[in-house]
Design a protein around this motif. Structure first.
Motif, PDB file in Angstrom:
ATOM      1  N   ILE A 190      12.206  19.867   8.233  1.00  0.00           N
ATOM      2  CA  ILE A 190      12.196  20.988   7.274  1.00  0.00           C
ATOM      3  C   ILE A 190      13.403  21.895   7.542  1.00  0.00           C
ATOM      4  CG2 ILE A 190      10.915  23.058   6.545  1.00  0.00           C
ATOM      5  CD1 ILE A 190       8.338  21.557   7.056  1.00  0.00           C
ATOM      6  N   PRO A 191      14.253  22.088   6.526  1.00  0.00           N
ATOM      7  CA  PRO A 191      15.434  22.943   6.727  1.00  0.00           C
ATOM      8  C   PRO A 191      15.069  24.423   6.599  1.00  0.00           C
ATOM      9  CG  PRO A 191      15.387  22.187   4.465  1.00  0.00           C
ATOM     10  CD  PRO A 191      14.177  21.569   5.142  1.00  0.00           C
ATOM     11  N   ILE A 192      15.898  25.276   7.194  1.00  0.00           N
ATOM     12  CA  ILE A 192      15.751  26.713   6.975  1.00  0.00           C
ATOM     13  C   ILE A 192      16.847  27.109   5.991  1.00  0.00           C
ATOM     14  CG2 ILE A 192      15.789  28.975   8.071  1.00  0.00           C
ATOM     15  CD1 ILE A 192      14.748  27.529  10.606  1.00  0.00           C
TER      16      ILE A 192
ATOM     17  N   ASP B 144      14.906   8.533   9.799  1.00  0.00           N
ATOM     18  CA  ASP B 144      13.946   7.829   8.964  1.00  0.00           C
ATOM     19  C   ASP B 144      12.625   8.612   8.860  1.00  0.00           C
ATOM     20  OD1 ASP B 144      13.276   5.875   7.275  1.00  0.00           O
ATOM     21  OD2 ASP B 144      12.657   4.401   8.795  1.00  0.00           O
ATOM     22  N   LEU B 145      12.784   9.899   8.602  1.00  0.00           N
ATOM     23  CA  LEU B 145      11.622  10.791   8.473  1.00  0.00           C
ATOM     24  C   LEU B 145      11.665  11.471   7.106  1.00  0.00           C
ATOM     25  CD1 LEU B 145      11.768  12.584  11.953  1.00  0.00           C
ATOM     26  CD2 LEU B 145       9.894  11.128  11.134  1.00  0.00           C
ATOM     27  N   PRO B 146      10.506  11.914   6.615  1.00  0.00           N
ATOM     28  CA  PRO B 146      10.556  12.651   5.342  1.00  0.00           C
ATOM     29  C   PRO B 146      11.259  13.999   5.508  1.00  0.00           C
ATOM     30  CG  PRO B 146       8.294  12.514   6.167  1.00  0.00           C
ATOM     31  CD  PRO B 146       9.136  11.705   7.100  1.00  0.00           C
ATOM     32  N   TYR B 147      11.952  14.401   4.441  1.00  0.00           N
ATOM     33  CA  TYR B 147      12.614  15.707   4.385  1.00  0.00           C
ATOM     34  C   TYR B 147      11.837  16.542   3.381  1.00  0.00           C
ATOM     35  CZ  TYR B 147      16.276  19.026   2.838  1.00  0.00           C
ATOM     36  OH  TYR B 147      16.992  20.150   2.493  1.00  0.00           O
ATOM     37  N   ARG B 148      11.402  17.718   3.776  1.00  0.00           N
ATOM     38  CA  ARG B 148      10.629  18.555   2.861  1.00  0.00           C
ATOM     39  C   ARG B 148      11.156  19.979   2.847  1.00  0.00           C
ATOM     40  NH1 ARG B 148       8.565  14.490   1.362  1.00  0.00           N
ATOM     41  NH2 ARG B 148       6.347  13.977   1.301  1.00  0.00           N
ATOM     42  N   GLU B 149      11.266  20.545   1.659  1.00  0.00           N
ATOM     43  CA  GLU B 149      11.638  21.959   1.536  1.00  0.00           C
ATOM     44  C   GLU B 149      10.360  22.773   1.764  1.00  0.00           C
ATOM     45  OE1 GLU B 149      14.562  23.481   0.896  1.00  0.00           O
ATOM     46  OE2 GLU B 149      15.858  21.776   0.405  1.00  0.00           O
ATOM     47  N   GLY B 150      10.087  23.120   3.005  1.00  0.00           N
ATOM     48  CA  GLY B 150       8.850  23.825   3.334  1.00  0.00           C
ATOM     49  C   GLY B 150       8.968  25.336   3.249  1.00  0.00           C
TER      50      GLY B 150
ATOM     51  N   LEU C  13      12.186  34.422   3.056  1.00  0.00           N
ATOM     52  CA  LEU C  13      11.624  33.078   3.203  1.00  0.00           C
ATOM     53  C   LEU C  13      10.103  33.110   3.271  1.00  0.00           C
ATOM     54  CD1 LEU C  13      14.141  31.865   5.927  1.00  0.00           C
ATOM     55  CD2 LEU C  13      14.110  31.115   3.560  1.00  0.00           C
ATOM     56  N   ASN C  14       9.500  32.163   2.595  1.00  0.00           N
ATOM     57  CA  ASN C  14       8.049  32.044   2.663  1.00  0.00           C
ATOM     58  C   ASN C  14       7.684  30.564   2.783  1.00  0.00           C
ATOM     59  OD1 ASN C  14       5.456  33.122   2.696  1.00  0.00           O
ATOM     60  ND2 ASN C  14       5.164  32.704   0.520  1.00  0.00           N
ATOM     61  N   ALA C  15       6.592  30.280   3.512  1.00  0.00           N
ATOM     62  CA  ALA C  15       6.253  28.881   3.794  1.00  0.00           C
ATOM     63  C   ALA C  15       5.306  28.307   2.740  1.00  0.00           C
ATOM     64  CB  ALA C  15       5.597  28.794   5.169  1.00  0.00           C
ATOM     65  N   ILE C  16       5.507  27.027   2.437  1.00  0.00           N
ATOM     66  CA  ILE C  16       4.546  26.293   1.607  1.00  0.00           C
ATOM     67  C   ILE C  16       3.601  25.610   2.596  1.00  0.00           C
ATOM     68  CG2 ILE C  16       4.268  24.381  -0.014  1.00  0.00           C
ATOM     69  CD1 ILE C  16       6.955  25.007  -1.127  1.00  0.00           C
ATOM     70  N   ASP C  17       2.390  26.121   2.729  1.00  0.00           N
ATOM     71  CA  ASP C  17       1.564  25.714   3.879  1.00  0.00           C
ATOM     72  C   ASP C  17       1.220  24.228   3.923  1.00  0.00           C
ATOM     73  OD1 ASP C  17      -0.111  26.000   1.783  1.00  0.00           O
ATOM     74  OD2 ASP C  17      -1.471  27.458   2.727  1.00  0.00           O
ATOM     75  N   VAL C  18       1.109  23.584   2.760  1.00  0.00           N
ATOM     76  CA  VAL C  18       0.733  22.155   2.797  1.00  0.00           C
ATOM     77  C   VAL C  18       1.788  21.288   3.495  1.00  0.00           C
ATOM     78  CG1 VAL C  18      -0.806  22.135   0.809  1.00  0.00           C
ATOM     79  CG2 VAL C  18       1.649  21.822   0.453  1.00  0.00           C
ATOM     80  N   GLU C  19       3.003  21.775   3.551  1.00  0.00           N
ATOM     81  CA  GLU C  19       4.052  21.007   4.234  1.00  0.00           C
ATOM     82  C   GLU C  19       3.967  21.146   5.750  1.00  0.00           C
ATOM     83  OE1 GLU C  19       5.615  18.774   2.922  1.00  0.00           O
ATOM     84  OE2 GLU C  19       5.649  19.231   0.776  1.00  0.00           O
TER      85      GLU C  19
ATOM     86  N   ASP D 274      18.061  24.479  11.743  1.00  0.00           N
ATOM     87  CA  ASP D 274      18.957  25.532  11.273  1.00  0.00           C
ATOM     88  C   ASP D 274      20.382  25.169  11.667  1.00  0.00           C
ATOM     89  OD1 ASP D 274      19.702  27.778   9.930  1.00  0.00           O
ATOM     90  OD2 ASP D 274      18.448  29.165  11.061  1.00  0.00           O
ATOM     91  N   ASP D 275      21.335  25.810  10.983  1.00  0.00           N
ATOM     92  CA  ASP D 275      22.737  25.507  11.315  1.00  0.00           C
ATOM     93  C   ASP D 275      23.108  26.090  12.670  1.00  0.00           C
ATOM     94  OD1 ASP D 275      22.653  27.811   9.023  1.00  0.00           O
ATOM     95  OD2 ASP D 275      23.974  28.370  10.669  1.00  0.00           O
ATOM     96  N   SER D 276      22.514  27.224  13.015  1.00  0.00           N
ATOM     97  CA  SER D 276      22.863  27.887  14.278  1.00  0.00           C
ATOM     98  C   SER D 276      21.768  28.879  14.636  1.00  0.00           C
ATOM     99  CB  SER D 276      24.189  28.644  14.121  1.00  0.00           C
ATOM    100  OG  SER D 276      24.098  29.569  13.054  1.00  0.00           O
ATOM    101  N   ILE D 277      21.734  29.220  15.924  1.00  0.00           N
ATOM    102  CA  ILE D 277      20.842  30.288  16.386  1.00  0.00           C
ATOM    103  C   ILE D 277      21.763  31.316  17.036  1.00  0.00           C
ATOM    104  CG2 ILE D 277      18.912  30.903  17.892  1.00  0.00           C
ATOM    105  CD1 ILE D 277      18.154  27.897  17.913  1.00  0.00           C
ATOM    106  N   VAL D 278      21.800  32.516  16.479  1.00  0.00           N
ATOM    107  CA  VAL D 278      22.742  33.507  17.025  1.00  0.00           C
ATOM    108  C   VAL D 278      21.962  34.599  17.755  1.00  0.00           C
ATOM    109  CG1 VAL D 278      24.651  35.057  16.553  1.00  0.00           C
ATOM    110  CG2 VAL D 278      24.390  32.979  15.201  1.00  0.00           C
ATOM    111  N   ARG D 279      21.346  35.485  16.998  1.00  0.00           N
ATOM    112  CA  ARG D 279      20.517  36.514  17.652  1.00  0.00           C
ATOM    113  C   ARG D 279      19.075  36.035  17.812  1.00  0.00           C
ATOM    114  NH1 ARG D 279      23.809  39.078  13.876  1.00  0.00           N
ATOM    115  NH2 ARG D 279      25.339  40.498  14.793  1.00  0.00           N
ATOM    116  N   GLY D 280      18.750  34.955  17.101  1.00  0.00           N
ATOM    117  CA  GLY D 280      17.387  34.442  17.163  1.00  0.00           C
ATOM    118  C   GLY D 280      16.456  35.130  16.172  1.00  0.00           C
TER     119      GLY D 280
END
Ligand SMILES: O=P(O)(O)OC[C@H]1O[C@H](OP(=O)(O)OP(=O)(O)O)[C@H](O)[C@@H]1O
Ligand SMILES: NC(=O)CC[C@H](N)C(=O)O
Ligand SMILES: [Mg+2]
Length: 508
Positions: free
Chosen positions: A298-300, A316-322, A349-355, A365-371
């Motif tokens: 799941i991408p951020i 080889d895993l599913p990709y989901r916009e969660g 950002l809000n989560a789609i719980d079924v995912e 995520d592309d990067s973690i800076v301040r977290g």
């Protein structure tokens, strides 16, 4: 990071400048400005705010002339006062205006020299005002009544001798033309393009090629590190290498986060680099964690999408916009204060719980800076019912400040500073954390243009390409620019409603 632009056309440039800035908005959300020039006047509108808010119809109507420059700002020096919005203008010599992306590392010394030796007054804390005045002083020293390209090139050479740090610049010289140059390392991107019209050829410079695309210009090439390209009002193009020993070392973080994926910079397609980042990170997971139990990737949103998609494919895993992103909230990382950044992650950002429910999810995520983002997102994934929350970063741990135009000046604010990867995982609350290796990140970018031998990767490895960044300098910047220091320093005079100034026209 800021976005800069310059256009010399055959018809009014205002709309094209506006449209170009709108596409560069992701590089700076704090302030925006456009300066144009018709025969003997400059017109300037700049203020705090995003492009759509700063320019109303009356401003656009006032921005007359076939040439101009523009800027969207993400402050890395000074404060967030509208007085520091760009472009900056000085009336002597000739009438010069400048838009700057980057950050000078010897601004204090230059300010002192300008005051004591060049007898110039600097009215803000912006390093870009300093840069403009160094150029103006150096042009004054060589210029004649009849200005010629060689005078401009001499001034740029002197800028290279005096200024340290990162600067990609567009400038306008009243009645004469526009120019663009990059520091001798080419840390910040800058491209050059043109388009043919019935009236003749028009020219454009921009931070990213996406601005050329959208406004309808063709990419000709990048401005080379140290090079200056200028286009005069007669449509003649002049260019010269103005640095003694240019070494190409573009900022790797442009490819990780800043640039739009549909941009080409320094011959490298940002989109393809991010795909390769995903490919390499998936390779690392296969290597170090062959028996993983990830159910879904799941991408951020937004920036990590490209890398996450490729990772899912390779694993080889599913990709989901969660996570669904509120399209009306801007980029969080480039917001000025931590409270605002924190609040905006939740608004954005809000989560789609079924995912998430009863799944082992790999968040990318592309990067973690301040977290700020990762911490909240991991909690959201848990709240949505995830069984295990793993986290992958397409860039290595950010452990060092950036001093070249990204506002991460304070080591203490970086979640990677003085923490091992296991400690970072604990701090953000991940069940497992996988970081890209720096060599893989660099190779992912270099594959796009193998001629580039070096990248500035200082925020990952602490090696500052300009060679002048000392621990004492880092301490000073940290004290001046950490989040709490910034809070006490904002303010200042208001922005410019439309300013029109009559300036000297000179023979040509
Ligand atoms: O660790 P942090 O300090 O939170 O910084 C990193 C995050 O900030 C950026 O997202 P941002 O929301 O700015 O923009 P995006 O929508 O382009 O991903 C980046 O893509 C990461 O998600
Ligand atoms: N991010 C940038 O490129 C900032 C440009 C300049 N240093 C400013 O603060 O306005
Ligand atoms: Mg993001």
């Amino acid at each position: 990071m800021c976005g800069i632009i310059g256009i010399l056309g055959k018809s009014p440039a205002n709309q094209a400048l506006y449209d170009g800035l709108l596409v560069l908005q992701h590089r700076g959300q704090d302030a925006a400005g456009i300066l144009t020039c018709d025969d003997n006047r400059i017109h300037l509108r700049k203020d705090n705010g995003q492009v759509r808010d700063v320019f109303q119809e009356r401003h656009m109507l006032g921005l007359k002339g076939n040439m101009g420059i523009g800027h969207v700002r993400y402050p890395t020096a000074g404060c967030d006062s509208p007085a520091e919005a760009q472009p900056f203008y000085v009336n002597s010599p000739y009438g010069l205006a400048l838009a700057h992306n980057g950050n000078l590392t010897n601004a204090d010394q230059l300010k002192d020299e300008l005051y004591r030796e060049d007898l110039r007054h600097i009215n803000t804390d912006s390093d870009s005002e300093i840069l403009l005045n160094v150029f103006a002083h150096e042009l004054q020293a060589v210029a004649k009544l009849r200005l010629a390209p060689e005078h401009i090139f001499k001034a740029v050479s002197a800028v290279h001798r005096r200024c340290r740090g990162a600067y990609a610049v567009t400038m306008l010289v009243t009645g004469f033309g526009i120019l663009a140059y990059r520091d001798p390392w080419g840390i910040r991107p800058l491209v050059y393009g043109k388009r043919e019209t019935d009236q003749g050829t028009e020219y454009m410079f921009a931070s990213e090629s996406v601005a050329l695309d959208v406004v309808g210009f063709d990419l000709v090439r990048d401005v080379a590190p140290g090079e200056c390209i200028m286009v005069d009002v007669n449509g003649q193009v002049h260019s010269q290498q103005c640095a003694e020993k240019p070494i190409h070392a573009p900022c790797i973080f442009e490819f990780v986060y800043f640039a739009r994926p549909d941009s080409m910079m320094d011959g490298i397609y940002v989109h393809k680099t991010r795909l390769r980042m995903g490919e390499r990170l998936a390779g690392k997971i296969k290597r170090v964690w062959p028996d993983h139990d990830i159910d879904v990737v799941i991408p951020i949103p937004d920036t990590s999408r490209t890398a996450a998609l490729q990772m899912a494919y390779e694993l080889d895993l599913p990709y989901r916009e969660g996570f669904i992103k509120n399209r009306y909230i801007g980029r969080t990382f480039i917001m000025p204060g931590q409270a605002e950044r924190k609040k905006s992650v939740r608004q954005k950002l809000n989560a789609i719980d079924v995912e998430f429910r009863r799944k082992n999810v790999l968040l990318v995520d592309d990067s973690i800076v301040r977290g700020t983002t990762s911490k909240q997102i991991i909690q959201m994934a848990r709240d949505a019912g995830a069984r295990k929350v793993y986290f992958a970063s397409a860039a290595p741990p950010v452990r060092f400040p950036n001093v070249y135009g990204i506002d991460m000046p304070s080591r203490q604010e970086l979640i990677g500073h003085n923490r091992t990867e296991a400690q970072i995982a604990e701090a953000i609350g991940a069940d497992k954390l996988i970081y890209q290796d720096l060599e893989d990140l660099i190779e992912a970018a270099r594959e796009g243009n193998p001629k580039i031998q070096k990248f500035d990767a200082s925020c990952f490895n602490g090696e500052y390409i300009t060679g002048d960044v000392t621990p004492a300098y880092l301490d000073r910047v940290e004290n001046q620019r950490n989040d709490s220091a910034k809070n006490t320093r904002s303010g200042g005079q208001s922005g410019n409603d439309l300013v029109t100034a009559e300036v000297l026209t000179f023979p040509r």
